[in-house]
Design an enzyme around this catalytic site. Structure first.
Site, PDB file in Angstrom:
ATOM      1  CE  LYS A  54      -3.761  -2.501   2.058  1.00 42.21           C
ATOM      2  NZ  LYS A  54      -4.141  -3.230   3.253  1.00 42.21           N
ATOM      3  CD  GLN A  98      -3.753  -5.149   6.418  1.00 36.95           C
ATOM      4  OE1 GLN A  98      -3.721  -4.146   5.730  1.00 36.95           O
ATOM      5  NE2 GLN A  98      -4.247  -6.290   5.972  1.00 36.95           N
ATOM      6  CG  ASP A 121     -10.138  -0.987   4.940  1.00 38.40           C
ATOM      7  OD1 ASP A 121      -9.914  -1.482   3.822  1.00 38.40           O
ATOM      8  OD2 ASP A 121      -9.400  -1.133   5.922  1.00 38.40           O
TER       9      ASP A 121
END
Ligand code: GUN
Length: 295
Positions: A54, A98, A121
């Site tokens: 990322k 994450q 997200d």
């Protein structure tokens, strides 16, 4: 029939180019630089790989990125304090924590704490709810990437029998929801199979489009697939290591056998995986525009 291989790598490359131009435009026209903060707790090797890629993608596209890598024993309180700081930081438009988190931290508390406007997200309940009613701000990246892969490969979803194997909050439930919306690129009849489904093969054999996120290597065999189906494999399973120590990956679909039956199929790696990161970049650009009233 030998299947067309749907290259997520190629399609992701096209979208990256489009995003790179858009990001350059935001910089030149408005002096705006999208900013993404990633938060990783602990040292899970797979999560470290994801967070690293990322950061590299941000750099390649002209997105400011910040990595917050915290030790596994970090308290929930400390993590919530960091999220609070990132929520208030005007350089940061998107925040990604994450998953999975260590067991002593409540995933729900953390996901709730992220400002829904910065939730690139798409995991905050506000964004899940907005997706559900067809008014999304941010769609979750992997399912959105699957929808885009289908669309850009010319696979028609309208009226199609879609069967999803797996009901996770990250992939199974949202992809089912996205594809049943009454919209272009969706409008499918969707069935979701899971660990309590009595006869999975009964369902998978009916699928025009089969989407597999079961987390089980090669769980879908050729006899479970209809001739001419489109097969999307979301699985990433580490099944060994090469002599050089590189992970050997396989999907949830028995690729070699199923590709002889399907009309199109995604490989692992190089299928859904590369799409997830570009959709994260797309959401980060959207967050940036939303922050200044451009979207
Ligand atoms: N872990 C596995 N997939 C994802 C994802 O899409 N987002 C985050 N934050 N964590 C994940």
């Amino acid at each position: 029939m030998t299947a067309q291989i749907i290259s997520g790598t190629e399609i992701a490359k096209q979208i990256r180019q489009e995003l790179k131009q858009e990001i350059a435009g935001l910089r030149d026209k408005y002096n705006l630089i999208p900013g993404l903060a990633t938060v990783l707790v602990g040292d899970d090797p797979a999560s470290q790989v994801y967070v690293g890629s990322k950061a590299r993608t941000c750099e390649a596209l002209g997105v400011y990125s910040e990595r917050h890598d915290l030790p596994a024993e970090t308290s929930e309180q400390k993590l919530l304090a960091l999220i609070d700081r990132l929520n208030k930081d005007t350089r940061i438009h998107g925040i990604l924590v994450q998953l999975p988190l260590p067991k002593h931290i409540s995933e729900a508390n953390v996901l709730y704490a992220i400002d829904p406007d910065k939730d690139v997200d798409g995991f905050h309940p506000v964004n899940v709810g907005r997706m559900m009613i067809g008014q999304p701000n941010y769609l979750p990246c992997t399912p959105h990437g699957i929808q885009e892969l289908l669309f850009r490969s010319g696979v028609k979803t309208e009226g199609a029998e879609v069967v999803v194997v797996g009901r996770s909050n990250i992939v199974g439930k949202p992809i089912a929801n996205i594809l049943l919306q009454k919209k272009a690129g969706a409008n499918a009849t969707v069935t979701v199979c899971h660990t309590a489904t009595r006869d999975i093969t009964f369902h998978t054999r009916r699928a025009d489009i089969l989407i597999v996120a079961a987390g089980k290597p090669k769980a879908i065999t050729a006899d479970m697939v209809k001739e001419g189906a489109v097969v999307i494999d979301v699985g990433v399973n580490r099944i060994g290591k090469t002599a050089e120590g590189k992970a050997i990956l396989c999907g949830d679909v028995d690729f070699d056998a199923v590709k002889e039956k399907a009309s199109a199929i995604t490989p692992v790696p190089g299928g859904v995986g590369p799409m997830t990161i570009v959709m994260l970049m797309l959401n980060t650009v959207k967050a940036t525009k939303l922050a200044v009233g451009l979207a």
